[in-house]
Design an enzyme around this catalytic site. Sequence first.
Site, short mmCIF file in Angstrom:
data_model
loop_
_atom_site.label_atom_id
_atom_site.label_comp_id
_atom_site.label_asym_id
_atom_site.label_seq_id
_atom_site.Cartn_x
_atom_site.Cartn_y
_atom_site.Cartn_z
N HIS A 90 1.95 4.66 -2.76
CA HIS A 90 2.14 6.03 -2.78
C HIS A 90 3.53 6.75 -3.19
O HIS A 90 3.63 7.74 -3.75
CB HIS A 90 1.92 6.35 -1.30
CG HIS A 90 0.44 6.31 -0.80
ND1 HIS A 90 -0.47 6.71 -1.70
CD2 HIS A 90 -0.03 5.55 0.39
CE1 HIS A 90 -1.52 6.61 -0.62
NE2 HIS A 90 -1.50 5.88 0.29
N HIS B 79 0.95 -1.26 0.09
CA HIS B 79 -0.13 0.04 -0.09
C HIS B 79 0.97 1.39 -0.08
O HIS B 79 0.63 2.25 -0.63
CB HIS B 79 -0.87 -0.04 1.05
CG HIS B 79 -1.66 1.19 1.37
ND1 HIS B 79 -3.04 1.31 1.06
CD2 HIS B 79 -1.40 2.47 1.90
CE1 HIS B 79 -3.54 2.72 1.44
NE2 HIS B 79 -2.54 3.30 1.67
N GLU B 80 2.01 1.32 0.88
CA GLU B 80 2.80 2.31 1.12
C GLU B 80 3.85 2.61 -0.16
O GLU B 80 3.79 3.58 -0.82
CB GLU B 80 3.53 2.30 2.33
CG GLU B 80 2.76 2.40 3.33
CD GLU B 80 1.68 3.40 3.83
OE1 GLU B 80 1.90 4.46 2.91
OE2 GLU B 80 0.76 3.30 4.37
#
Length: 421
Positions: free
Chosen positions: A28, A24-25
């Site tokens: 980003h 998920h990170e």
Amino acid sequence: MDILPLVVGIVVIVVGILVSIALHEVGHMVPAKKFGVRVSEYMVGFGPTLWSRRKGETEYGLKAIPLGGYVRLVGMMPPAPAGRRPREGFFGQVIADARDASVSEIRPGEEHRAFYRLSTPKKLVVMLGGPVMNLVIAVVLLAVVFLAIGMPTATTTVAQVGDDTAAASAGVESGDEVVAFDGEPVEDWNQLVGMINDAAGEPVPMVVERDGAQVTLTVTPTPAERPQTDADGYPVLDADGEPVLVDGALLGVTSSVERQALPVSSVPEAIWLQTSETAKAIVSLPVRVYDAAYEAFTDAPRSQDSVMSVVGVGRAAVDTAGAEDYSVVARVQLMLMLLASLNVALFMFNLIPLLPLDGGHVANALYEGGRRTVARVRGHALPGPADVARMMPVAYVVFVLLIGVGAVLMVADLVDPVRLF
């Protein structure tokens, strides 16, 4: 209980959650770096740092509490607009502190690398990258479950023949493969069940393949009430949760079950079903949290569709790993589906348009882009970046609410966990 599958199951689910958070990170970080934003930290977990290593301008690390993660994008908030008087009071100080902290991270000469200077489309790509990564993970996991492992499917091969049944009287044997019924080719078990129901009390020819040769038998299905099923073969339930019974017939056989790959279309169908159900759960979250707490601290049974915390997910994983009635493949499959559901939940939950969630930053970027579009159409000067810091009081309130909801659900999952089996 065999301890090895239990340990393996716990390891699989813990690693799966950590990998989901980490990716998920990454969703980003990668586009942010691609667009020139300086990423000073990439951390999995919260709390004290257990391990970290600096590579280039980014510190990568693992923290003690594996309940989330973050990437620190430099310059998330612009400085205060010129001429604006600072707000007074506690929240005014919160806003001022947030601006100061964001601006202080920007190194001299790198003002152009601040996140707030990105265009609206680039901000959307960066902030949606995390949730979309969770969606991709869910798609991959369900593809493995449905296409590679396959789902247990009833075949047209007879597993058992009941005593004193229509099938036994007709000479049906275990291992027979039904290829035709009443002159119609049989493609799958659900089709055969429908044909049997339509022939209640009537003698009809049934062709089976036995030892490589086709044998024609005459069967007379016994009229009987049986559960109504939907298009997928699952029982239809009434308002009380009881199976709906309809007039039909019984042949007196059970089918053998084999794992078969589902069509590719089953993956997007499952994703759509999970996202829509998760959206309904989010809309009714206050009620569902209350129901979970009420069921946990009263004699009311905890429902299987109750909302869970990460503790509840862990308990469900333990139950799955220790389900001795299931094969190892079936248990692995259930855990992969559990991880897929978790990633769909992360995808949907992070799209809630409130800070500090990703959806809050998406909403801010859309607001900023809308203002600039209106100004461009009217021929006015383009406004500066939206003042995200003004939303920090909302972010604090949402954060406190999330902590409270998480704490309530964790206690509920410890006191009265959701039982899958």
